[in-house]
Design a protein around this motif. Structure first.
Motif, short mmCIF file in Angstrom:
data_model
loop_
_atom_site.label_atom_id
_atom_site.label_comp_id
_atom_site.label_asym_id
_atom_site.label_seq_id
_atom_site.Cartn_x
_atom_site.Cartn_y
_atom_site.Cartn_z
N TYR A 42 0.83 -1.20 0.00
CA TYR A 42 0.00 0.00 0.00
C TYR A 42 0.86 1.25 0.00
CZ TYR A 42 -4.11 -2.84 0.65
OH TYR A 42 -5.12 -3.74 0.46
N PHE A 43 0.60 2.13 -0.99
CA PHE A 43 1.26 3.43 -1.10
C PHE A 43 0.17 4.49 -1.20
CE2 PHE A 43 4.48 0.68 -3.35
CZ PHE A 43 5.38 0.67 -2.32
N TYR A 44 0.56 5.74 -1.01
CA TYR A 44 -0.40 6.83 -1.07
C TYR A 44 -0.42 7.47 -2.46
CZ TYR A 44 -1.30 6.87 3.92
OH TYR A 44 -1.71 6.53 5.18
N SER A 45 -1.63 7.87 -2.85
CA SER A 45 -1.82 8.68 -4.06
C SER A 45 -2.61 9.92 -3.61
CB SER A 45 -2.61 7.90 -5.12
OG SER A 45 -3.96 7.73 -4.71
N ALA A 46 -2.95 10.75 -4.55
CA ALA A 46 -3.75 11.93 -4.22
C ALA A 46 -5.13 11.53 -3.69
CB ALA A 46 -3.90 12.83 -5.45
N GLN A 47 -5.59 10.32 -4.02
CA GLN A 47 -6.90 9.85 -3.58
C GLN A 47 -6.84 9.12 -2.24
OE1 GLN A 47 -5.87 9.29 -6.93
NE2 GLN A 47 -6.96 11.18 -7.39
N GLY A 48 -5.66 8.83 -1.74
CA GLY A 48 -5.54 8.11 -0.47
C GLY A 48 -4.68 6.87 -0.63
N LEU A 49 -4.88 5.92 0.25
CA LEU A 49 -4.10 4.69 0.24
C LEU A 49 -4.49 3.84 -0.96
CD1 LEU A 49 -1.93 3.84 2.22
CD2 LEU A 49 -3.64 2.59 3.50
N GLU A 50 -3.50 3.35 -1.69
CA GLU A 50 -3.74 2.59 -2.91
C GLU A 50 -2.95 1.30 -2.89
OE1 GLU A 50 -3.14 3.67 -7.51
OE2 GLU A 50 -4.04 5.28 -6.31
#
Length: 166
Positions: A50-58
């Motif tokens: 799990y990594f972060y994107s502009a939308q949250g955890l991805e």
């Protein structure tokens, strides 16, 4: 004219039917393919990190070989996003150059991790909890949101137990 076509068609069919190739039986073969040299044995399997994107955890997939999906997932988490993932805007709050957390699953929907110094931020902790939960959920049949992850935090002191909520 029609007779001529029939004769030509018949001659063509006879020529194709008797092409001179005889039936053959299976022949001896060498040993089965063994894969690439230098790789560990086992069938490649996906682990999720799990990594972060502009939308949250991805959630992203990585391939690994070997029996320990939890260890492989934690190792990939510490490595951070690869160049293609960074190009898509994914980032990690896991501490760079920090030792990989170690953990074990009990097979009943719980995981216990020991997080070394550097894993104090809430964002890094969320990544750690979701990555660990995802690594063990398929193996013991527990849904991702039902895996309880207990993290012993060396630097912050004490333990915290959470479930993944991406």
């Amino acid at each position: 004219m029609r007779a001529r076509h029939r004769v030509l068609a018949s001659a063509l069919l006879l020529a194709l039917a008797g092409c001179g190739v005889t039936d053959t039986a299976p022949g001896p073969a060498g040993s089965p393919a063994a894969g690439l040299p230098g790789r560990t044995s086992g069938t490649p399997a996906a682990v999720h990190v799990y990594f972060y994107s502009a939308q949250g955890l991805e959630r992203v997939s990585r391939l690994h070989r070997g029996p320990d999906a939890l260890d492989a997932a934690l190792h990939h988490l510490v490595q951070g996003p690869n160049p293609a993932e960074r190009a898509r805007g994914l980032v990690s709050y896991a501490p760079g150059q920090a030792p990989t957390p170690v953990g074990a699953a009990d097979g009943g929907g719980t995981v216990r991790l020991r997080a070394p110094r550097g894993w104090e931020s809430r964002s890094a902790l969320r990544q750690l909890v979701c990555t660990a939960a995802d690594a063990v959920a398929p193996a013991d049949g527990t849904g991702l949101g039902n895996v309880r992850v207990t993290v012993d935090r060396a630097a912050a002191g004490g333990t915290v137990t959470q479930v993944c909520m991406p």
